[in-house]
Design a protein around this motif. Structure first.
Motif, PDB file in Angstrom:
ATOM      1  N   LEU A 125      25.866  36.929  28.974  1.00 40.37           N
ATOM      2  CA  LEU A 125      26.555  37.082  27.704  1.00 40.37           C
ATOM      3  C   LEU A 125      27.978  36.552  27.828  1.00 40.37           C
ATOM      4  O   LEU A 125      28.425  35.739  27.021  1.00 40.37           O
ATOM      5  CB  LEU A 125      26.569  38.521  27.212  1.00 40.37           C
ATOM      6  CG  LEU A 125      25.223  39.130  26.833  1.00 40.37           C
ATOM      7  CD1 LEU A 125      25.418  40.540  26.279  1.00 40.37           C
ATOM      8  CD2 LEU A 125      24.464  38.267  25.835  1.00 40.37           C
ATOM      9  N   GLU A 126      28.694  36.995  28.839  1.00 40.24           N
ATOM     10  CA  GLU A 126      30.014  36.476  29.180  1.00 40.24           C
ATOM     11  C   GLU A 126      30.297  36.914  30.603  1.00 40.24           C
ATOM     12  O   GLU A 126      29.838  37.966  31.047  1.00 40.24           O
ATOM     13  CB  GLU A 126      31.077  37.024  28.222  1.00 40.24           C
ATOM     14  CG  GLU A 126      32.487  36.494  28.447  1.00 40.24           C
ATOM     15  CD  GLU A 126      32.618  35.005  28.186  1.00 40.24           C
ATOM     16  OE1 GLU A 126      32.166  34.221  29.054  1.00 40.24           O
ATOM     17  OE2 GLU A 126      33.188  34.623  27.151  1.00 40.24           O
ATOM     18  N   GLY A 127      31.021  36.095  31.333  1.00 43.82           N
ATOM     19  CA  GLY A 127      31.353  36.457  32.703  1.00 43.82           C
ATOM     20  C   GLY A 127      31.685  35.234  33.524  1.00 43.82           C
ATOM     21  O   GLY A 127      31.583  34.093  33.060  1.00 43.82           O
ATOM     22  N   GLY A 128      32.111  35.486  34.747  1.00 44.37           N
ATOM     23  CA  GLY A 128      32.447  34.401  35.659  1.00 44.37           C
ATOM     24  C   GLY A 128      32.282  34.863  37.092  1.00 44.37           C
ATOM     25  O   GLY A 128      32.104  36.059  37.372  1.00 44.37           O
ATOM     26  N   MET A 129      32.347  33.907  38.017  1.00 40.72           N
ATOM     27  CA  MET A 129      32.216  34.212  39.438  1.00 40.72           C
ATOM     28  C   MET A 129      33.166  33.313  40.219  1.00 40.72           C
ATOM     29  O   MET A 129      33.215  32.097  39.990  1.00 40.72           O
ATOM     30  CB  MET A 129      30.782  33.977  39.905  1.00 40.72           C
ATOM     31  CG  MET A 129      30.464  34.542  41.281  1.00 40.72           C
ATOM     32  SD  MET A 129      30.225  36.346  41.249  1.00 40.72           S
ATOM     33  CE  MET A 129      28.568  36.477  40.556  1.00 40.72           C
ATOM     34  N   VAL A 130      33.911  33.934  41.136  1.00 41.29           N
ATOM     35  CA  VAL A 130      34.723  33.170  42.090  1.00 41.29           C
ATOM     36  C   VAL A 130      34.006  33.210  43.428  1.00 41.29           C
ATOM     37  O   VAL A 130      33.586  34.271  43.893  1.00 41.29           O
ATOM     38  CB  VAL A 130      36.134  33.756  42.241  1.00 41.29           C
ATOM     39  CG1 VAL A 130      37.014  32.807  43.065  1.00 41.29           C
ATOM     40  CG2 VAL A 130      36.778  34.022  40.888  1.00 41.29           C
ATOM     41  N   VAL A 131      33.870  32.049  44.037  1.00 39.79           N
ATOM     42  CA  VAL A 131      33.180  31.914  45.319  1.00 39.79           C
ATOM     43  C   VAL A 131      34.194  31.458  46.360  1.00 39.79           C
ATOM     44  O   VAL A 131      34.910  30.479  46.145  1.00 39.79           O
ATOM     45  CB  VAL A 131      32.041  30.882  45.205  1.00 39.79           C
ATOM     46  CG1 VAL A 131      31.380  30.658  46.554  1.00 39.79           C
ATOM     47  CG2 VAL A 131      31.015  31.337  44.171  1.00 39.79           C
ATOM     48  N   VAL A 132      34.282  32.177  47.478  1.00 41.69           N
ATOM     49  CA  VAL A 132      35.241  31.843  48.529  1.00 41.69           C
ATOM     50  C   VAL A 132      34.582  31.964  49.895  1.00 41.69           C
ATOM     51  O   VAL A 132      33.635  32.736  50.076  1.00 41.69           O
ATOM     52  CB  VAL A 132      36.489  32.753  48.467  1.00 41.69           C
ATOM     53  CG1 VAL A 132      37.333  32.440  47.244  1.00 41.69           C
ATOM     54  CG2 VAL A 132      36.116  34.232  48.474  1.00 41.69           C
ATOM     55  N   PRO A 133      35.095  31.227  50.889  1.00 43.42           N
ATOM     56  CA  PRO A 133      34.520  31.294  52.230  1.00 43.42           C
ATOM     57  C   PRO A 133      35.153  32.348  53.115  1.00 43.42           C
ATOM     58  O   PRO A 133      34.682  32.585  54.231  1.00 43.42           O
ATOM     59  CB  PRO A 133      34.812  29.896  52.788  1.00 43.42           C
ATOM     60  CG  PRO A 133      36.100  29.502  52.127  1.00 43.42           C
ATOM     61  CD  PRO A 133      36.057  30.109  50.751  1.00 43.42           C
ATOM     62  N   ASP A 134      36.202  33.015  52.634  1.00 41.74           N
ATOM     63  CA  ASP A 134      37.027  33.852  53.479  1.00 41.74           C
ATOM     64  C   ASP A 134      37.057  35.290  52.954  1.00 41.74           C
ATOM     65  O   ASP A 134      37.321  35.525  51.767  1.00 41.74           O
ATOM     66  CB  ASP A 134      38.450  33.273  53.519  1.00 41.74           C
ATOM     67  CG  ASP A 134      39.388  34.086  54.376  1.00 41.74           C
ATOM     68  OD1 ASP A 134      40.131  34.897  53.820  1.00 41.74           O
ATOM     69  OD2 ASP A 134      39.349  33.906  55.607  1.00 41.74           O
ATOM     70  N   ALA A 135      36.802  36.269  53.837  1.00 41.01           N
ATOM     71  CA  ALA A 135      36.757  37.670  53.422  1.00 41.01           C
ATOM     72  C   ALA A 135      38.108  38.162  52.930  1.00 41.01           C
ATOM     73  O   ALA A 135      38.189  38.983  52.004  1.00 41.01           O
ATOM     74  CB  ALA A 135      36.276  38.542  54.578  1.00 41.01           C
ATOM     75  N   ALA A 136      39.196  37.683  53.519  1.00 42.49           N
ATOM     76  CA  ALA A 136      40.523  38.110  53.081  1.00 42.49           C
ATOM     77  C   ALA A 136      40.802  37.624  51.662  1.00 42.49           C
ATOM     78  O   ALA A 136      41.379  38.361  50.838  1.00 42.49           O
ATOM     79  CB  ALA A 136      41.584  37.587  54.041  1.00 42.49           C
ATOM     80  N   GLN A 137      40.404  36.375  51.372  1.00 41.75           N
ATOM     81  CA  GLN A 137      40.547  35.871  50.005  1.00 41.75           C
ATOM     82  C   GLN A 137      39.739  36.712  49.025  1.00 41.75           C
ATOM     83  O   GLN A 137      40.202  37.020  47.921  1.00 41.75           O
ATOM     84  CB  GLN A 137      40.058  34.424  49.923  1.00 41.75           C
ATOM     85  CG  GLN A 137      41.041  33.363  50.362  1.00 41.75           C
ATOM     86  CD  GLN A 137      40.409  31.998  50.199  1.00 41.75           C
ATOM     87  OE1 GLN A 137      39.532  31.599  50.960  1.00 41.75           O
ATOM     88  NE2 GLN A 137      40.844  31.278  49.194  1.00 41.75           N
ATOM     89  N   ALA A 138      38.530  37.076  49.431  1.00 42.22           N
ATOM     90  CA  ALA A 138      37.675  37.866  48.548  1.00 42.22           C
ATOM     91  C   ALA A 138      38.319  39.218  48.244  1.00 42.22           C
ATOM     92  O   ALA A 138      38.279  39.691  47.101  1.00 42.22           O
ATOM     93  CB  ALA A 138      36.297  38.059  49.187  1.00 42.22           C
ATOM     94  N   ARG A 139      38.918  39.831  49.243  1.00 43.77           N
ATOM     95  CA  ARG A 139      39.582  41.113  48.999  1.00 43.77           C
ATOM     96  C   ARG A 139      40.751  40.943  48.024  1.00 43.77           C
ATOM     97  O   ARG A 139      40.958  41.774  47.127  1.00 43.77           O
ATOM     98  CB  ARG A 139      40.073  41.726  50.308  1.00 43.77           C
ATOM     99  CG  ARG A 139      40.663  43.108  50.106  1.00 43.77           C
ATOM    100  CD  ARG A 139      41.040  43.784  51.428  1.00 43.77           C
ATOM    101  NE  ARG A 139      41.423  45.178  51.172  1.00 43.77           N
ATOM    102  CZ  ARG A 139      42.647  45.556  50.809  1.00 43.77           C
ATOM    103  NH1 ARG A 139      43.618  44.644  50.671  1.00 43.77           N
ATOM    104  NH2 ARG A 139      42.908  46.836  50.591  1.00 43.77           N
ATOM    105  N   THR A 140      41.512  39.873  48.193  1.00 42.96           N
ATOM    106  CA  THR A 140      42.609  39.603  47.263  1.00 42.96           C
ATOM    107  C   THR A 140      42.094  39.452  45.845  1.00 42.96           C
ATOM    108  O   THR A 140      42.671  39.988  44.891  1.00 42.96           O
ATOM    109  CB  THR A 140      43.383  38.346  47.693  1.00 42.96           C
ATOM    110  OG1 THR A 140      43.936  38.555  48.994  1.00 42.96           O
ATOM    111  CG2 THR A 140      44.509  38.033  46.714  1.00 42.96           C
TER     112      THR A 140
END
Length: 371
Positions: free
Chosen positions: A192-207
């Motif tokens: 319906l609506e939404g997005g996804m950020v994909v990253v290779p790094d766990a620290a980036q994901a936590r941020t």
């Protein structure tokens, strides 16, 4: 759109079936409706599309781009090289973090960012490249990765239109320092609506998780300044259903595109670069002769029951917030004057495809561009 025929073949057709409705109702009755177990499951399952990279769900594709840039430290004083031939969100996200978009020219065949033009645009303030996998065709990530590495730049993939696209067997979303997908209703899959950020790094994901949730991981323990860009569990549940169907829908889109490629004779059908897996978010042809001719073809198609649309009639560098920069991008402007996107979605029948081909060829002849 007012005045369109009731039997119009739509240019795009979001799928909302019983499974999507059941998933939404299940979540609503369960009571955990925001940033709960459905979101976590959706993030985990979406990772299979991007070589197992970490996925962080947010409330829109624009939010995904915005937060990806923030997480990479892009901000005031920085410049980000982007194509002008895209949806405005590609540049808006740059401006929202306080940086400035620098517009570079496209490859006229794929409509994606040209690496040579991007290289010419690199300057002392350049902090990142943001190629767009436009219409579902992957940008030339090999050369763009080399360019980013040569100049120490972050590489952010705008993959909002390119779920399951790939280049030389590697999926989009698995190349850059971050990649962003959209789940708007007309995309190849939606929530319906939404997005996804994909990253290779766990620290980036936590941020990213902090940024989407008011800067907190534990309730009321705000570690950084964040915002409310969370995905709902209703959206995630719908996204999970759609994700299960994505492979079949992608196969159907590609099959539909082959029929259109073989049948259309009057216009320039979309080329596919060597090694590219095009997933046809849009099937975009060129109508030689400029906007007046293109618009005449569009009017005739719609009069004959074929929905179609122009993505995008005005390049970003010509829009009011960005026109002051005075960018000169003739290939981009020619594309904006010639492109027309035809139905390619998986709900098309064989009769629909036959009608589209016949209507396109007739409209092209009427406009004087057929052969």
């Amino acid at each position: 759109m007012q005045g369109l025929r009731k039997d119009m073949i739509p240019a795009a057709k979001p799928v909302i079936g019983d499974e999507e409705v059941d998933a939404a109702v299940r979540v609503l009755r369960g009571g955990l409706v925001v940033q709960g177990p459905e979101v976590a499951a959706f993030e985990e399952e979406f990772g299979a599309l991007v070589e197992g990279r970490t996925c962080v769900a947010v409330n829109s594709g624009t939010s995904a781009l915005h937060l990806a840039l923030l997480a990479l430290g892009i901000g005031p004083g920085d410049e980000v090289i982007v194509p002008s031939f895209s949806f405005a969100a590609s540049a808006n996200a740059v401006r929202l973090v306080g940086a400035e978009p620098v517009f570079a020219e496209i490859d006229p065949d794929t409509f994606c960012l040209d690496p040579d033009a991007a290289a010419e645009a690199v300057g002392p303030r350049t902090a990142a490249l943001m190629p767009v996998h436009l219409y579902g065709h992957p940008a030339p990530m090999g050369r763009l990765t080399q360019l980013a590495q040569r100049h120490g730049l972050a590489l952010v993939e705008d993959a909002c239109q390119a779920h399951s696209a790939a280049l030389h067997g590697r999926p989009v979303g698995a190349f850059g320092d971050a990649a962003c997908f959209s789940f708007y209703p007309t995309k190849n899959m939606h929530a319906l609506e939404g997005g996804m950020v994909v990253v290779p790094d766990a620290a980036q994901a936590r941020t990213l998780r902090l940024l989407r949730n008011q800067g907190m991981e534990q309730r009321y323990e705000h570690e950084i300044v964040g915002a409310n860009m969370r995905m709902t569990d209703v959206a995630a549940a719908i996204g999970r259903v759609q994700l299960e169907r994505l492979a079949g829908w992608t196969q159907q889109r590609r099959a539909n595109a082959k029929v259109l490629d073989a049948g259309i004779t009057g216009l320039v059908v979309p080329p596919v670069a060597d090694g590219a897996r095009h997933v046809y978010h849009q099937y975009t042809v060129r109508v030689p002769g400029g906007a007046a001719v293109r618009d005449a073809v569009q009017r005739e198609l719609e009069a004959n029951g074929v929905g179609c649309a122009v993505y995008y009639p005005t390049p970003i560098h010509r829009l009011k917030p960005y026109a002051h920069a005075g960018a000169c991008l003739p290939l981009t402007e020619q594309a904006s004057a010639e492109v027309l996107s035809l139905p390619v979605h998986p709900s098309l029948t064989s009769s629909d495809l036959d009608l589209i081909v016949a209507a396109v060829n007739s409209a092209a002849l009427s406009a004087g561009v057929g052969r």
